[in-house]
Motif scaffolding. Structure first.
Motif, PDB file in Angstrom:
ATOM      1  N   VAL A  61       0.937  -1.172   0.067  1.00  0.00           N
ATOM      2  CA  VAL A  61       0.069  -0.090  -0.001  1.00  0.00           C
ATOM      3  C   VAL A  61       1.052   1.209  -0.080  1.00  0.00           C
ATOM      4  O   VAL A  61       1.902   1.202   0.842  1.00  0.00           O
ATOM      5  CB  VAL A  61      -1.014   0.047   1.100  1.00  0.00           C
ATOM      6  CG1 VAL A  61      -1.814   1.241   1.183  1.00  0.00           C
ATOM      7  CG2 VAL A  61      -1.904  -1.151   1.260  1.00  0.00           C
ATOM      8  N   ALA A  62       0.792   2.019  -0.972  1.00  0.00           N
ATOM      9  CA  ALA A  62       1.619   3.216  -0.955  1.00  0.00           C
ATOM     10  C   ALA A  62       3.134   3.063  -1.039  1.00  0.00           C
ATOM     11  O   ALA A  62       3.732   3.837  -0.340  1.00  0.00           O
ATOM     12  CB  ALA A  62       0.967   4.288   0.055  1.00  0.00           C
ATOM     13  N   GLY A  63       3.416   2.035  -1.730  1.00  0.00           N
ATOM     14  CA  GLY A  63       4.861   1.716  -1.512  1.00  0.00           C
ATOM     15  C   GLY A  63       5.240   0.807  -0.433  1.00  0.00           C
ATOM     16  O   GLY A  63       6.545   0.435  -0.365  1.00  0.00           O
ATOM     17  N   GLN A  64       4.452   0.874   0.626  1.00  0.00           N
ATOM     18  CA  GLN A  64       4.718   0.011   1.790  1.00  0.00           C
ATOM     19  C   GLN A  64       4.453  -1.356   1.758  1.00  0.00           C
ATOM     20  O   GLN A  64       3.540  -1.677   1.378  1.00  0.00           O
ATOM     21  CB  GLN A  64       3.935   0.442   2.869  1.00  0.00           C
ATOM     22  CG  GLN A  64       4.244   2.228   3.298  1.00  0.00           C
ATOM     23  CD  GLN A  64       5.602   2.450   3.837  1.00  0.00           C
ATOM     24  OE1 GLN A  64       6.382   1.658   4.603  1.00  0.00           O
ATOM     25  NE2 GLN A  64       6.042   3.927   3.487  1.00  0.00           N
ATOM     26  N   ASN A 107     -12.592   5.580  -4.243  1.00  0.00           N
ATOM     27  CA  ASN A 107     -12.848   4.333  -5.266  1.00  0.00           C
ATOM     28  C   ASN A 107     -14.233   3.679  -4.871  1.00  0.00           C
ATOM     29  O   ASN A 107     -14.298   2.495  -4.772  1.00  0.00           O
ATOM     30  CB  ASN A 107     -12.006   3.226  -5.541  1.00  0.00           C
ATOM     31  CG  ASN A 107     -10.571   3.835  -6.082  1.00  0.00           C
ATOM     32  OD1 ASN A 107     -10.593   4.874  -6.551  1.00  0.00           O
ATOM     33  ND2 ASN A 107      -9.461   3.096  -6.151  1.00  0.00           N
ATOM     34  N   GLY A 108     -15.298   4.649  -4.473  1.00  0.00           N
ATOM     35  CA  GLY A 108     -16.704   3.988  -4.154  1.00  0.00           C
ATOM     36  C   GLY A 108     -16.660   3.553  -2.592  1.00  0.00           C
ATOM     37  O   GLY A 108     -17.907   2.910  -2.478  1.00  0.00           O
ATOM     38  N   VAL A 109     -15.884   3.804  -1.733  1.00  0.00           N
ATOM     39  CA  VAL A 109     -15.848   3.315  -0.278  1.00  0.00           C
ATOM     40  C   VAL A 109     -15.826   4.759   0.352  1.00  0.00           C
ATOM     41  O   VAL A 109     -14.880   5.681   0.263  1.00  0.00           O
ATOM     42  CB  VAL A 109     -14.795   2.597   0.103  1.00  0.00           C
ATOM     43  CG1 VAL A 109     -14.969   2.310   1.607  1.00  0.00           C
ATOM     44  CG2 VAL A 109     -14.785   1.401  -0.571  1.00  0.00           C
ATOM     45  N   ASN A 110     -16.776   4.941   1.272  1.00  0.00           N
ATOM     46  CA  ASN A 110     -16.809   6.136   2.233  1.00  0.00           C
ATOM     47  C   ASN A 110     -16.096   6.100   3.293  1.00  0.00           C
ATOM     48  O   ASN A 110     -16.363   5.004   4.075  1.00  0.00           O
ATOM     49  CB  ASN A 110     -18.260   6.564   2.283  1.00  0.00           C
ATOM     50  CG  ASN A 110     -18.957   6.953   1.172  1.00  0.00           C
ATOM     51  OD1 ASN A 110     -18.703   7.948   0.173  1.00  0.00           O
ATOM     52  ND2 ASN A 110     -20.156   6.432   0.996  1.00  0.00           N
ATOM     53  N   TRP A 111     -15.362   7.251   3.705  1.00  0.00           N
ATOM     54  CA  TRP A 111     -14.465   7.136   4.919  1.00  0.00           C
ATOM     55  C   TRP A 111     -15.070   8.329   5.914  1.00  0.00           C
ATOM     56  O   TRP A 111     -14.898   9.423   5.255  1.00  0.00           O
ATOM     57  CB  TRP A 111     -13.301   7.022   4.639  1.00  0.00           C
ATOM     58  CG  TRP A 111     -12.676   5.733   3.873  1.00  0.00           C
ATOM     59  CD1 TRP A 111     -12.844   5.719   2.298  1.00  0.00           C
ATOM     60  CD2 TRP A 111     -11.990   4.589   4.198  1.00  0.00           C
ATOM     61  NE1 TRP A 111     -12.078   4.586   1.812  1.00  0.00           N
ATOM     62  CE2 TRP A 111     -11.696   3.892   3.315  1.00  0.00           C
ATOM     63  CE3 TRP A 111     -11.889   4.250   5.822  1.00  0.00           C
ATOM     64  CZ2 TRP A 111     -11.179   2.748   3.262  1.00  0.00           C
ATOM     65  CZ3 TRP A 111     -11.416   2.912   5.794  1.00  0.00           C
ATOM     66  CH2 TRP A 111     -11.070   2.222   4.577  1.00  0.00           C
ATOM     67  N   LEU A 112     -15.033   8.128   7.003  1.00  0.00           N
ATOM     68  CA  LEU A 112     -15.224   9.286   8.031  1.00  0.00           C
ATOM     69  C   LEU A 112     -13.757   9.735   8.401  1.00  0.00           C
ATOM     70  O   LEU A 112     -12.792   8.722   8.539  1.00  0.00           O
ATOM     71  CB  LEU A 112     -15.873   8.712   9.384  1.00  0.00           C
ATOM     72  CG  LEU A 112     -15.863   9.806  10.599  1.00  0.00           C
ATOM     73  CD1 LEU A 112     -16.714  10.897  10.300  1.00  0.00           C
ATOM     74  CD2 LEU A 112     -15.999   8.962  11.957  1.00  0.00           C
ATOM     75  N   LEU A 113     -13.387  10.759   8.524  1.00  0.00           N
ATOM     76  CA  LEU A 113     -12.050  11.508   8.767  1.00  0.00           C
ATOM     77  C   LEU A 113     -11.968  11.734  10.383  1.00  0.00           C
ATOM     78  O   LEU A 113     -12.664  12.545  10.765  1.00  0.00           O
ATOM     79  CB  LEU A 113     -11.655  12.432   8.077  1.00  0.00           C
ATOM     80  CG  LEU A 113     -10.459  13.509   8.394  1.00  0.00           C
ATOM     81  CD1 LEU A 113      -9.047  12.285   8.410  1.00  0.00           C
ATOM     82  CD2 LEU A 113     -10.211  14.663   7.509  1.00  0.00           C
ATOM     83  N   ALA A 148      -7.720   4.277  -1.259  1.00  0.00           N
ATOM     84  CA  ALA A 148      -7.887   3.630  -2.410  1.00  0.00           C
ATOM     85  C   ALA A 148      -7.296   2.313  -2.686  1.00  0.00           C
ATOM     86  O   ALA A 148      -8.236   1.558  -3.435  1.00  0.00           O
ATOM     87  CB  ALA A 148      -7.264   4.396  -3.773  1.00  0.00           C
ATOM     88  N   ALA A 149      -6.409   1.817  -2.196  1.00  0.00           N
ATOM     89  CA  ALA A 149      -5.644   0.427  -1.971  1.00  0.00           C
ATOM     90  C   ALA A 149      -6.788  -0.573  -1.283  1.00  0.00           C
ATOM     91  O   ALA A 149      -6.679  -1.627  -1.801  1.00  0.00           O
ATOM     92  CB  ALA A 149      -4.192   0.581  -1.518  1.00  0.00           C
TER      93      ALA A 149
END
Length: 162
Positions: A61-64, A107-113, A148-149
């Motif tokens: 994920v993100a190069g990790q 990418n179609g998934v909602n997230w609370l920050l 997004a991953a």
């Protein structure tokens, strides 16, 4: 007192055996490259979704690279040395009751920050039958691209609640 000051100015030279001992002690340090986190205790239904999610998570994920935290669990995963940590089956955040809460879509998934003090951002899925939390290090303070991953795996394994 002046003799003491003179001694401070002189460089300290280590003999070969002292230098080897110092290097050996440094090599034996107990630094753990795995982060340690609290494993959630979800309902049996949510735990089943989380086990399915665990099998679908990406290797990078993100190069990790994947580097799961301890204790080992199908409810947790990590990338890098704690840079990105996922916990599945967490409790519904109280912040979701705040009509002014900030969110993001990846990418179609909602997230609370949520932005904890002295930490990087934390995101929790919304409108899903199990809550998936992703904590990012401060290096990702202004970057939600790692989310997004997780989108394909979340959509495939954790059904929408609406």
């Amino acid at each position: 007192m002046t003799s003491f000051r003179r001694r401070l100015r002189r460089p300290v030279l280590l003999g070969p055996s002292a230098a080897v001992l110092l290097l050996a002690a440094a090599g034996c340090s107990t630094t753990d490259t795995h982060a340690s986190i609290t494993v959630p205790t979800p309902t049996p239904e949510a735990a089943a979704y989380c086990r399915a999610l665990h099998k679908e998570l990406p290797k990078t994920v993100a190069g990790q690279e994947r580097n799961d935290p301890g204790p080992k669990s199908e409810l947790t995963a990590g990338w890098g040395d704690g840079a990105i940590v996922l916990r599945c089956g967490v409790d519904r955040p109280a912040k979701m009751d705040d009509p002014m809460a900030k969110g993001a879509e990846a990418n179609g998934v909602n997230w609370l920050l949520e932005q904890p003090e002295d930490a990087g951002p934390r995101f929790t899925t919304t409108y899903r039958k199990a809550y998936v939390e992703v904590s990012l290090s401060t290096a990702y303070a202004h970057d939600i691209s790692p989310l997004a991953a997780f989108a394909a795996a979340v959509k495939k394994t954790v059904p929408s609640s609406i």
